[in-house]
Every structure is written in C-alpha cells, then in structure tokens.
Design a protein around this motif. Structure first.
Motif, PDB file in Angstrom:
ATOM      1  N   LEU A   2      -6.855  67.162 -31.084  1.00  0.00           N
ATOM      2  CA  LEU A   2      -6.732  65.516 -30.990  1.00  0.00           C
ATOM      3  C   LEU A   2      -6.657  65.057 -32.294  1.00  0.00           C
ATOM      4  CD1 LEU A   2      -9.579  65.141 -28.193  1.00  0.00           C
ATOM      5  CD2 LEU A   2      -7.288  64.887 -27.883  1.00  0.00           C
ATOM      6  N   ALA A   3      -6.291  63.802 -32.510  1.00  0.00           N
ATOM      7  CA  ALA A   3      -6.334  63.222 -33.934  1.00  0.00           C
ATOM      8  C   ALA A   3      -7.663  63.303 -34.581  1.00  0.00           C
ATOM      9  CB  ALA A   3      -6.233  61.767 -33.736  1.00  0.00           C
ATOM     10  N   GLY A   4      -8.877  63.279 -33.951  1.00  0.00           N
ATOM     11  CA  GLY A   4     -10.202  63.601 -34.511  1.00  0.00           C
ATOM     12  C   GLY A   4     -10.579  64.911 -34.778  1.00  0.00           C
ATOM     13  N   SER A   5      -9.770  65.825 -34.620  1.00  0.00           N
ATOM     14  CA  SER A   5      -9.880  67.076 -35.084  1.00  0.00           C
ATOM     15  C   SER A   5      -9.146  67.271 -36.472  1.00  0.00           C
ATOM     16  CB  SER A   5      -8.896  67.991 -34.131  1.00  0.00           C
ATOM     17  OG  SER A   5      -9.402  67.872 -32.765  1.00  0.00           O
ATOM     18  N   VAL A   6      -8.324  66.144 -36.902  1.00  0.00           N
ATOM     19  CA  VAL A   6      -7.814  66.327 -38.250  1.00  0.00           C
ATOM     20  C   VAL A   6      -8.470  65.155 -39.134  1.00  0.00           C
ATOM     21  CG1 VAL A   6      -5.552  65.849 -39.511  1.00  0.00           C
ATOM     22  CG2 VAL A   6      -5.782  66.957 -37.146  1.00  0.00           C
ATOM     23  N   VAL A   7      -8.633  63.879 -38.555  1.00  0.00           N
ATOM     24  CA  VAL A   7      -8.908  62.854 -39.346  1.00  0.00           C
ATOM     25  C   VAL A   7     -10.513  62.493 -39.123  1.00  0.00           C
ATOM     26  CG1 VAL A   7      -8.278  60.908 -37.924  1.00  0.00           C
ATOM     27  CG2 VAL A   7      -8.533  60.505 -40.344  1.00  0.00           C
ATOM     28  N   PRO A   8     -11.517  62.240 -39.934  1.00  0.00           N
ATOM     29  CA  PRO A   8     -12.666  61.994 -39.489  1.00  0.00           C
ATOM     30  C   PRO A   8     -13.223  60.945 -38.620  1.00  0.00           C
ATOM     31  CG  PRO A   8     -12.551  61.813 -41.753  1.00  0.00           C
ATOM     32  CD  PRO A   8     -11.091  62.274 -41.378  1.00  0.00           C
ATOM     33  N   PRO A   9     -13.920  61.172 -37.586  1.00  0.00           N
ATOM     34  CA  PRO A   9     -14.414  59.647 -36.871  1.00  0.00           C
ATOM     35  C   PRO A   9     -15.241  58.952 -37.514  1.00  0.00           C
ATOM     36  CG  PRO A   9     -14.375  61.559 -35.511  1.00  0.00           C
ATOM     37  CD  PRO A   9     -14.254  62.087 -36.680  1.00  0.00           C
ATOM     38  N   GLY A  10     -15.663  57.874 -37.357  1.00  0.00           N
ATOM     39  CA  GLY A  10     -16.598  56.829 -37.914  1.00  0.00           C
ATOM     40  C   GLY A  10     -15.881  55.685 -38.864  1.00  0.00           C
ATOM     41  N   TYR A  11     -14.592  55.793 -38.944  1.00  0.00           N
ATOM     42  CA  TYR A  11     -13.800  54.443 -39.525  1.00  0.00           C
ATOM     43  C   TYR A  11     -13.566  53.486 -38.459  1.00  0.00           C
ATOM     44  CZ  TYR A  11     -13.562  57.041 -43.663  1.00  0.00           C
ATOM     45  OH  TYR A  11     -13.799  58.018 -44.827  1.00  0.00           O
ATOM     46  N   GLU A  12     -13.602  52.333 -39.041  1.00  0.00           N
ATOM     47  CA  GLU A  12     -13.110  50.865 -38.093  1.00  0.00           C
ATOM     48  C   GLU A  12     -11.747  51.121 -37.426  1.00  0.00           C
ATOM     49  OE1 GLU A  12     -13.247  46.008 -38.401  1.00  0.00           O
ATOM     50  OE2 GLU A  12     -13.166  47.398 -40.252  1.00  0.00           O
TER      51      GLU A  12
END
Length: 232
Positions: A25-35
């Motif tokens: 998933l995208a969250g496997s590449v870019v870190p969660p926590g941004y707006e």
C-alpha cells in the motif's frame, strides 16, 4: 554535495510509521501521519520529450484516476490504441532530475530547516560505493544516510551515483518525499498547503494520494486487466 551520516536514529521515525512492506500500500512507502499526500507520476518518454500518464490513458481508452497503475492505463481497451504508442520504452523508476529540482523548489518554503535535509539512498545501486557504515534498515530495503540542503537533491555527489534519493525529509519532518526502486511514481506527505502547491504545479504530473492506495496492477479496480492482458 551531501555529507554521510552514521546517526541512523534520525530516520527511525519513518521506519516505525510505515505499514508492513508486504501490504503493498502507499502507506508501506510513504509514512503515515501527514495531513495530505500527493503522488507524482514519473513521465514516460518519446523522441520529442516527456509523455504524461494522461496522454497514455487517453490513447489506451483507460480511466485516469488517482489510484491508477501504469500497466493498466498503458494497455488499450478494445477499439483503442490503433494509433502508434505515444511513448517509447519503460517509465523510469525515478523522477527526472529537472523534476526533482522543481519539487525541491516547491518544498523549500514549507520547512524551517532547508539547509538540513536528510537523504536515504538505497544501498543496492552498483553506482553507490560499498561501505561498512550503519544502514537505515527495514524489511527488503536498506539505505545509506546523508544530509545536505534542498539544493543538493538533484546531484548528491555520491561517487558515480546520479539517481535521486528514495527518501528525503527536513530535520523537523514537515514533509517527506518517498519512492521505491520498483515504482513509477513518487509520494510526498505534508501539510495541505504543501500538497496543494505540488498538485497545481504544471511541470509535475501529480494526483492526490491516499495511504490505502495499492501498489500493484490488481489494485487498479477501475482499469482491471484480464489474465491475457497481463501477459501482453
């Protein structure tokens, strides 16, 4: 030119936030926590210049949407694709360096530490000198850590290596640029204003992204490919 760093703890926040790699998933590449998040699409190429995904999807009669996959939009539906392909070869796994410079220019106002940017470079490139330095580690990927300014991203000065980094973020983590050696796009997480600045830029072809967007061809549910089409 960037400076090597052994303090891999500065990137542990990123590793800790990421979804498991095998979730694809995208969250496997870019870190969660941004707006908000953007997905910058790496352009295809032709003899006359860059070719956008929008042009390719139109040629193939496919649906252009934020979660599209290149393999899907590049496979013509019945009745489309009679004209010659508008692009040549394979889409690159990295943004062109001119686009990287454009992205750095956009991101610079959205950090208070433009002269302290952390760069993570995959250690699997043959152009990256081998080293016993500590690595930033996650399943299936290891990275070497460097730091410099936003102006360094287009030419890191690491031996003969000329590709942009897989990850880069400012010291206060106000945004994060993320890609992978097997992807045809680059993610950016940041404030809504930061992401809006990317989405309205005319040089970068980008779409809004969600952490739940998939990374594989089967995740493009609006442009499903048949088993025979996947073999093409």
């Amino acid at each position: 030119m960037v400076t090597p760093s052994d303090d891999v703890s500065v990137a542990q926040w990123l590793v800790n936030r990421l979804f498991p790699f095998e979730n694809y998933l995208a969250g496997s590449v870019v870190p969660p926590g941004y707006e908000a998040y953007a997905r910058i699409l790496h352009p295809a190429q032709s003899t006359s210049g860059y070719v956008s995904w929008a042009e390719i999807a139109a040629w193939a009669g496919r649906i252009y949407h934020p979660a599209m996959q290149f393999e899907s939009i590049a496979t013509p539906v019945q009745g489309s694709g009679a004209d010659p392909k508008p692009w040549d070869g394979q889409v690159p796994y990295h943004l062109p360096l001119s686009h990287v410079d454009t992205l750095a220019h956009i991101l610079r106002p959205f950090t208070t530490t433009p002269e302290k940017i952390w760069y993570l470079v995959w250690d699997g490139y043959g152009s990256v000198p081998s080293t016993s330095r500590p690595h930033v580690q996650r399943p299936h990927r290891n990275y070497l850590l460097y730091y410099g300014g936003t102006d360094d991203v287009g030419d890191l000065g690491i031996g003969e290596h000329r590709e942009p980094p897989e990850y880069w973020f400012p010291n206060e983590k106000s945004w994060c640029v993320a890609t992978d050696v097997d992807l045809y796009w680059t993610y950016v997480g940041g404030s809504q204003a930061c992401i809006d600045a990317i989405l309205i830029n005319s040089e970068l072809e980008s779409v809004p992204a969600e952490l739940s967007h998939g990374l594989t061809v089967d995740s493009d549910t609006l442009n499903r490919l048949s088993p025979d089409e996947k073999k093409q």
